[in-house]
Design a protein around this motif. Structure first.
Motif, short mmCIF file in Angstrom:
data_model
loop_
_atom_site.label_atom_id
_atom_site.label_comp_id
_atom_site.label_asym_id
_atom_site.label_seq_id
_atom_site.Cartn_x
_atom_site.Cartn_y
_atom_site.Cartn_z
N THR A 1 6.07 50.72 -23.91
CA THR A 1 7.25 50.22 -24.62
C THR A 1 7.01 50.33 -26.12
O THR A 1 5.91 50.06 -26.60
N GLN A 2 8.04 50.73 -26.84
CA GLN A 2 7.91 50.82 -28.29
C GLN A 2 8.74 49.75 -28.99
O GLN A 2 9.83 49.40 -28.53
N ILE A 3 8.18 49.23 -30.05
CA ILE A 3 8.86 48.24 -30.90
C ILE A 3 9.10 48.93 -32.24
O ILE A 3 8.15 49.27 -32.95
N MET A 4 10.36 49.17 -32.58
CA MET A 4 10.72 49.82 -33.83
C MET A 4 11.34 48.79 -34.77
O MET A 4 12.26 48.07 -34.36
N ILE A 5 10.83 48.72 -35.97
CA ILE A 5 11.19 47.66 -36.91
C ILE A 5 11.70 48.29 -38.20
O ILE A 5 11.03 49.15 -38.78
N TRP A 6 12.87 47.86 -38.63
CA TRP A 6 13.43 48.27 -39.91
C TRP A 6 13.68 47.03 -40.77
O TRP A 6 14.18 46.01 -40.26
N ARG A 7 13.35 47.13 -42.05
CA ARG A 7 13.62 46.03 -42.99
C ARG A 7 14.37 46.56 -44.20
O ARG A 7 14.22 47.73 -44.56
N PRO A 8 15.18 45.72 -44.83
CA PRO A 8 15.80 46.11 -46.08
C PRO A 8 14.72 46.33 -47.15
O PRO A 8 13.56 45.94 -46.96
N PRO A 9 15.09 46.93 -48.26
CA PRO A 9 14.11 47.09 -49.35
C PRO A 9 13.46 45.77 -49.71
O PRO A 9 14.10 44.72 -49.71
N ARG A 10 12.17 45.82 -50.03
CA ARG A 10 11.42 44.59 -50.28
C ARG A 10 11.95 43.81 -51.47
O ARG A 10 11.83 42.60 -51.53
N GLU B 1 8.54 50.64 -39.36
CA GLU B 1 7.26 50.73 -38.67
C GLU B 1 7.49 50.75 -37.18
O GLU B 1 8.51 50.25 -36.68
N GLN B 2 6.56 51.33 -36.47
CA GLN B 2 6.67 51.48 -35.02
C GLN B 2 5.36 51.06 -34.37
O GLN B 2 4.28 51.41 -34.86
N HIS B 3 5.46 50.33 -33.27
CA HIS B 3 4.28 49.89 -32.52
C HIS B 3 4.52 50.19 -31.04
O HIS B 3 5.61 49.98 -30.53
N VAL B 4 3.49 50.67 -30.37
CA VAL B 4 3.60 51.00 -28.95
C VAL B 4 2.75 50.04 -28.14
O VAL B 4 1.57 49.83 -28.43
N VAL B 5 3.36 49.46 -27.12
CA VAL B 5 2.66 48.57 -26.19
C VAL B 5 2.30 49.40 -24.96
O VAL B 5 3.20 49.86 -24.24
N PRO B 6 1.03 49.65 -24.70
CA PRO B 6 0.65 50.54 -23.59
C PRO B 6 0.96 49.92 -22.23
O PRO B 6 1.06 48.70 -22.09
N ALA B 7 1.11 50.78 -21.24
CA ALA B 7 1.36 50.32 -19.88
C ALA B 7 0.64 51.26 -18.92
O ALA B 7 -0.51 51.56 -19.11
N GLY B 8 1.34 51.75 -17.90
CA GLY B 8 0.72 52.63 -16.90
C GLY B 8 0.34 51.93 -15.62
O GLY B 8 -0.17 52.56 -14.69
N GLN B 9 0.58 50.61 -15.54
CA GLN B 9 0.22 49.87 -14.33
C GLN B 9 1.04 50.36 -13.13
O GLN B 9 2.22 50.69 -13.25
N LEU B 10 0.42 50.37 -11.97
CA LEU B 10 1.10 50.76 -10.74
C LEU B 10 2.01 49.64 -10.27
O LEU B 10 1.62 48.47 -10.25
#
Length: 296
Positions: free
Chosen positions: A284-293, A221-230
């Protein structure tokens, strides 16, 4: 690792003291978002591989019982320890070593984290080892910045997206002149990217998704944390940025270090006489990998 390059302990020699000032921060809210998407609750252990001066580990440590930072550069770990003491983080410890030394008797972890450090490792070997170090329900996590591509300073670009502005329109001061800085680095160090005593000919490798798949990770799964601040940057910040990098670390310049810094500061004065530059923080992106459930 990138083709044609072998690990060199001088990779970031002299860079640790420049990291905190030179590198842009990750997107605000990264730690809180990571805690939410990973279900962190103050229990379990964190391993930050290639932790550098502890930037991400120190932000996340409060969500774990213990946070362990692993890095081969003792100067980076000394800086991390200083920052931990300054910030009152008492549940962190620091271990000198490479990712290839794992498991190194460190035990199992709820989260094993790489913050833009996985590409420096023997990725297939390390991914397979990390899988065996995860407790049931644990995760391999990679934190990086969004959509920058495999470019680097010796191409007059930026290899880490968190180091680069996302937009230059409507800025109150000149944009940081990374292209010109890259040209200057090439004048001093040559056209091929340096990394320690070796050279990175092919840039940063990609397709870590395939690496994790080969290691047996299936759940992504992937999650994006928005930014853009000066963000306002000074000439001192940009000098520190240059020296915080493996391909422009102070030791690479040898006896010409003072000369390079003089020319770099002259370049920056020409670009902005009052020494102020503007950038916008990238997401910034957070990429998460897990073993098979069914493994737990």
């Amino acid at each position: 690792m990138p083709d044609g390059w072998e690990w060199d302990p001088t990779l970031f020699r002299g860079s640790a003291v420049h990291y905190r000032r030179g590198r842009l921060p990750y997107a605000p809210g990264l730690a809180e978002t990571a805690a939410t998407v990973l279900g962190l609750d103050g229990r379990g252990r964190l391993l930050d591989v290639g932790c550098g001066p502890g930037t991400v580990l120190l932000a996340l440590a409060r969500y774990f019982t213990e946070a362990v930072g692993l890095d081969p550069d003792e100067d980076m770990l000394a800086e991390a320890e200083r920052q931990a003491e300054r910030r009152g983080v008492g549940n962190a410890r620091w271990v000198t070593g490479r990712a290839e030394d794992l498991p190194a008797g460190l035990g199992t972890f709820r989260i094993v984290l790489f913050a833009q450090s996985f590409h420096w490792t023997d990725r297939d070997r390390v991914a397979a080892t990390v899988r065996g170090m995860l407790e049931p329900g644990g995760a391999f996590v990679h934190i990086s910045d969004v959509d920058i591509g495999d470019v680097h300073i010796s191409d007059a670009h930026i290899s880490d997206a968190k180091d680069a502005p996302t937009a230059t329109a409507s800025l109150p001061w000149p944009a940081s002149p990374y292209a010109e800085m890259g040209e200057l680095v090439r004048e001093y160090l040559g056209p091929v990217r340096r990394a320690g005593q070796g050279r990175l000919v092919d840039g940063t490798p990609g397709r870590e998704d395939l690496v994790l798949e080969r290691a047996g990770f299936e759940d992504f799964e992937q999650h994006v944390v928005p930014a853009g601040q000066l963000v306002e940057r000074t000439a001192d910040d940009l000098v520190a940025w240059a020296f915080s990098r493996s391909d422009s670390a102070p030791h690479l310049y040898g006896g010409r270090l003072a000369e390079f810094e003089r020319d770099l500061r002259a370049l920056l004065r020409k670009a902005s006489p009052d020494g102020r530059f503007a950038e916008r923080l990238p997401a910034t992106q957070i990429m998460i990998w897990r073993p098979p459930r069914d493994e737990g």
